[in-house]
Scaffold this motif. Structure first.
Motif, mmCIF file in Angstrom:
data_model
loop_
_atom_site.group_PDB
_atom_site.id
_atom_site.type_symbol
_atom_site.label_atom_id
_atom_site.label_comp_id
_atom_site.label_asym_id
_atom_site.label_seq_id
_atom_site.Cartn_x
_atom_site.Cartn_y
_atom_site.Cartn_z
ATOM 1 N N ASN A 1 27.597 38.876 48.588
ATOM 2 C CA ASN A 1 28.313 37.442 47.975
ATOM 3 C C ASN A 1 28.071 36.298 48.984
ATOM 4 O O ASN A 1 28.243 36.566 50.535
ATOM 5 C CB ASN A 1 29.697 37.837 47.793
ATOM 6 C CG ASN A 1 29.951 38.682 46.841
ATOM 7 O OD1 ASN A 1 29.499 39.823 46.778
ATOM 8 N ND2 ASN A 1 31.078 38.465 45.994
ATOM 9 N N LYS B 1 25.764 37.167 44.416
ATOM 10 C CA LYS B 1 27.062 36.570 43.837
ATOM 11 C C LYS B 1 27.415 35.319 44.823
ATOM 12 O O LYS B 1 27.218 35.468 46.050
ATOM 13 C CB LYS B 1 28.112 37.556 43.614
ATOM 14 C CG LYS B 1 27.936 38.443 42.661
ATOM 15 C CD LYS B 1 28.893 39.565 42.484
ATOM 16 C CE LYS B 1 28.891 40.322 41.404
ATOM 17 N NZ LYS B 1 30.128 41.323 41.220
ATOM 18 N N ASN C 1 30.500 32.876 45.983
ATOM 19 C CA ASN C 1 31.972 32.863 46.014
ATOM 20 C C ASN C 1 32.225 31.525 46.237
ATOM 21 O O ASN C 1 31.884 30.783 47.404
ATOM 22 C CB ASN C 1 32.599 33.671 46.896
ATOM 23 C CG ASN C 1 32.647 35.058 46.699
ATOM 24 O OD1 ASN C 1 32.190 35.185 45.783
ATOM 25 N ND2 ASN C 1 32.850 35.972 47.676
ATOM 26 N N GLU D 1 25.219 34.842 40.256
ATOM 27 C CA GLU D 1 26.434 35.080 39.660
ATOM 28 C C GLU D 1 27.524 34.313 40.349
ATOM 29 O O GLU D 1 27.810 34.369 41.514
ATOM 30 C CB GLU D 1 26.769 36.452 39.467
ATOM 31 C CG GLU D 1 25.545 37.203 38.483
ATOM 32 C CD GLU D 1 26.352 38.774 38.398
ATOM 33 O OE1 GLU D 1 27.536 39.071 38.660
ATOM 34 O OE2 GLU D 1 25.630 39.580 37.701
ATOM 35 N N ARG E 1 31.602 33.038 41.192
ATOM 36 C CA ARG E 1 32.875 33.464 41.188
ATOM 37 C C ARG E 1 33.855 32.255 41.707
ATOM 38 O O ARG E 1 33.535 32.022 43.103
ATOM 39 C CB ARG E 1 33.154 34.829 41.750
ATOM 40 C CG ARG E 1 32.461 35.954 41.475
ATOM 41 C CD ARG E 1 32.889 36.455 39.945
ATOM 42 N NE ARG E 1 32.110 37.471 39.390
ATOM 43 C CZ ARG E 1 31.093 37.607 38.639
ATOM 44 N NH1 ARG E 1 30.624 36.175 38.418
ATOM 45 N NH2 ARG E 1 30.340 38.478 38.433
ATOM 46 N N ARG F 1 37.636 44.830 32.962
ATOM 47 C CA ARG F 1 37.897 44.083 34.188
ATOM 48 C C ARG F 1 38.438 45.293 35.233
ATOM 49 O O ARG F 1 37.939 45.236 36.563
ATOM 50 C CB ARG F 1 39.191 43.222 34.351
ATOM 51 C CG ARG F 1 39.432 42.575 35.609
ATOM 52 C CD ARG F 1 40.377 41.408 35.341
ATOM 53 N NE ARG F 1 40.928 40.808 36.433
ATOM 54 C CZ ARG F 1 41.683 39.577 36.697
ATOM 55 N NH1 ARG F 1 42.277 39.218 35.527
ATOM 56 N NH2 ARG F 1 42.006 39.379 38.119
ATOM 57 N N ALA G 1 38.047 39.427 39.495
ATOM 58 C CA ALA G 1 37.628 38.128 38.778
ATOM 59 C C ALA G 1 37.886 38.513 37.090
ATOM 60 O O ALA G 1 37.567 39.571 36.883
ATOM 61 C CB ALA G 1 36.048 38.048 39.092
ATOM 62 N N LEU H 1 36.026 37.767 34.017
ATOM 63 C CA LEU H 1 34.898 37.141 33.694
ATOM 64 C C LEU H 1 34.812 36.434 32.229
ATOM 65 O O LEU H 1 35.536 37.052 31.328
ATOM 66 C CB LEU H 1 33.789 38.261 33.654
ATOM 67 C CG LEU H 1 33.461 39.094 35.043
ATOM 68 C CD1 LEU H 1 32.542 40.028 34.853
ATOM 69 C CD2 LEU H 1 32.971 38.268 36.009
ATOM 70 N N GLY I 1 33.071 34.016 36.930
ATOM 71 C CA GLY I 1 34.160 34.618 37.101
ATOM 72 C C GLY I 1 35.152 33.600 37.847
ATOM 73 O O GLY I 1 34.953 32.790 38.360
ATOM 74 N N ILE J 1 38.595 33.899 39.815
ATOM 75 C CA ILE J 1 39.549 34.834 40.530
ATOM 76 C C ILE J 1 40.885 33.839 40.738
ATOM 77 O O ILE J 1 41.178 33.044 41.762
ATOM 78 C CB ILE J 1 38.826 35.232 41.818
ATOM 79 C CG1 ILE J 1 37.706 36.154 41.520
ATOM 80 C CG2 ILE J 1 39.969 36.170 42.815
ATOM 81 C CD1 ILE J 1 37.213 36.396 42.711
#
Length: 338
Positions: free
Chosen positions: A126, A165, A167, A193, A195, A237, A242, A244, A255, A257
């Motif tokens: 991430n 991912k 963040n 991806e 988040r 989940r 997260a 989604l 996502g 969070i």
């Protein structure tokens, strides 16, 4: 069953949760100075003698895996600043109960280390990135390093650490130039991806205020102005932090969070190890279990395991943000580990 896990129940607490995911902080040092994390001049870093050595880290992680931990995430500070990091990862991957290994990084230096880390056994990564506007990035981090992060992300993809991912801490932009939808589009264009994470009270200056943060609900509304977000089917989940959403029908997702406004404490399966050898049963814990002291005094693996078990049994039902008696941890995020 491991000889340390005598009951076969792993690392339970008193509310029915079992910890299987260990966050391992490798250092409290960082090469950025994010405004919501630390002051411009940085912090007083841990003296090196107080930090766990590689051998101590490997021994403690080995004990955790014998107690039921199945995945570890390497954090900091900035974990890429840990000297000899690929060798540490290789030793984790060679344990008898080898865990899945992931890492969270700001991406600076990842262009050089992504391939060696992947070859050593790192499986997922991430990258923390709050904006794709270079000027805004420099204002937030107090460093002109956006291009370095871009190179690091590309190197991680090339090394097979997919899906990479991203963040992003969700924040209001007082100048109105930074739209979270721009970051989502940037990630979609590159197969990343995304988040979004609500800003939490973990800053060194203890200046966090709930009313100034961008909530998950507000984020969803902002993203919904450009994209159609569809909730995923129920039951997908699990213990993941997260929530989604399919973007424009999928398959891409984003996502949210919402650690503050919609905490997931009831499903938490995490435990943390700080760079100086303290066990934390919650990101917002006020107490810690000391492993470094007993370890350096000759404690056995069983005695260290007892410290870990006892710390987990003391875990509270929830983090308590918003409650009248909530107190922010003394340690900032860079010292705790994400």
């Amino acid at each position: 069953m491991s000889s340390l896990d005598k009951t076969g129940t792993g690392l339970p607490d008193t509310f029915g949760r079992v910890a299987t995911d260990l966050r391992v902080s490798l250092t409290d040092r960082c090469n950025l100075r994010c405004t919501y994390c630390m002051p411009a001049e940085g912090l007083d870093w841990l003296p090196r003698p107080e930090m766990l050595t590689d051998d101590e880290l490997v021994r403690i992680v080995d004990i955790f895996t014998q107690l039921g931990v199945r995945s570890i995430r390497l954090t900091g500070g900035e974990p890429l600043l840990r000297r000899g990091l690929p060798d540490v990862v290789r030793r984790f991957a060679s344990l008898e109960h080898a865990p899945r290994i992931a890492m969270t990084t700001n991406g600076i230096g990842l262009d050089r280390l992504a391939q060696p880390l992947a070859e050593a056994g790192l499986q997922r990564i991430n990258v923390s990135l709050d904006t794709v506007n270079p000027e805004r990035f420099q204002a937030l981090t107090r460093r002109d390093r956006f291009a370095d992060v871009e190179r690091g992300i590309k190197a991680a993809q090339d090394a097979g650490l997919k899906p990479v991912k991203i963040n992003a801490v969700a924040m209001h932009d007082p100048e109105g130039k930074d739209n979270p939808a721009d970051l989502l589009q940037w990630c979609l264009d590159r197969g990343l991806e995304l988040r979004f994470i609500e800003q939490m009270p973990l800053d060194a200056g203890h200046t966090w205020e709930r009313q100034t943060m961008l909530t998950g609900r507000e984020l969803r509304e902002r993203l919904g102005e450009r994209f159609t977000l569809t909730e995923m089917p129920d039951g997908t989940r699990g213990s993941a932090p997260a929530e989604l959403f399919l973007v424009d029908g999928g398959p891409a997702t984003v996502g949210l969070i919402a650690s503050v406004t919609a905490p997931f404490c009831a499903a938490c399966d995490r435990v943390r190890l700080t760079a100086d050898g303290q066990v934390r049963n919650c990101l917002f814990a006020r107490d810690e279990g000391d492993l470094r002291g007993p370890l350096r005094s000759g404690a056995s693996d069983e005695e260290l395991a007892d410290v870990i078990r006892g710390t987990m049994l003391a875990k509270r039902r929830g983090h308590g943000i918003g409650e009248p008696n909530f107190q922010q941890p003394d340690r900032p995020m860079s010292s705790i580990g994400g």
